[in-house]
Design a protein around this motif. Structure first.
Motif: not given
Length: 260
Positions: A54, A78, A83-85, A101, A103-105
């Motif tokens: 995260t 997403r 990558i996801e949101l 919200t 973002w995770r990678m």
């Protein structure tokens, strides 16, 4: 002193906040740190990237969070393999009180190009034992963590740095993870670096953004915080975030400031 074992106790499809979530402004309302951590937990549970990192959490505080029953829910806005949101919301009494919200990678071994860590000037072992004295209740948010001053003072005014470690679980029956600990702690950055005395003004944050280039690790986490006040009743608090190895990222929060 008898303390609850956790900030939240599971209850059906939700959770009940304990006294360890009580904030400084009203004994019936939570400090934003514990619910922010509960939302981060929900984000990581909902994410589809196994072992993902995260990297940014952007919180909106939509209203006061009562000390009592809350529910959390999350969805992937997403999806992606790399990558996801993810969005998570916290509701209380039928209304949405907080949302995030995140973002995770996907992660990989990039240690050969990583920036060398820079440990904080004062580590947790050299910090001064301290406790907030601004809470109206003996058992409240400040008892969820052990606090050590690294610079400045937790209850005075001006920039300050502090180290913390958990004294409880976030959710009963589970160990508090370093990321959860970071979120429990970081919302207090504006409190330890207040520019106005607590008896003169309130300075509640309406948001919190935490950006991380490395995941927190270990028992002790720290923040080095500065609050800046604008000329129209708006303030901003920014903090460098650390673990014992070195800096891991930054946080920033927008403050609504008004006289008591």
């Amino acid at each position: 002193m008898d303390l609850p074992s956790a900030c939240f106790v599971p209850d059906g499809d939700g959770y009940v906040a304990t006294a360890l979530t009580i904030g400084p402004w009203d004994p019936g309302l939570q400090h934003a740190g514990p619910p922010a951590a509960l939302l981060a937990r929900e984000v990581e549970r909902a994410g589809g990237i196994a072992g993902g990192q995260t990297v940014r959490l952007a919180y909106d505080v939509l209203g006061p969070v009562p000390v009592g029953p809350v529910q959390v829910a999350a969805r992937v806005l997403r999806p992606g393999r790399r990558i996801e949101l993810v969005e998570a919301t916290l509701t209380a009494g039928g209304r949405t009180a907080m949302r995030v919200t995140a973002w995770r990678m996907r992660t990989r071994d990039a240690s050969d190009t990583a920036t060398p860590p820079q440990p904080a000037a004062v580590g947790p072992e050299d910090g001064r034992p301290a406790v907030f004295d601004v809470f109206r209740q003996e058992v409240a948010y400040h008892r969820a963590l052990e606090w050590r001053e690294a610079s400045g003072t937790l209850t005075g005014t001006g920039p300050a740095a502090a180290w913390t470690r958990p004294l409880c679980a976030l959710v009963e029956g589970e160990p508090m993870t370093p990321l959860q600990h970071l979120l429990v702690m970081t919302d207090a950055a504006s409190g330890i670096s207040a520019e106005l005395s607590w008896d003169r003004a309130t300075f509640a944050n309406v948001d919190l953004v935490v950006a991380l280039f490395r995941q927190p690790a270990g028992e002790w986490l720290g923040m080095d915080a500065t609050t800046t006040l604008g000329p129209t009743g708006v303030g901003q608090c920014a903090a460098d975030l650390h673990d014992a190895t070195g800096r891991i990222g930054r946080s920033v929060a927008s403050l609504f400031v008004e006289p008591r």
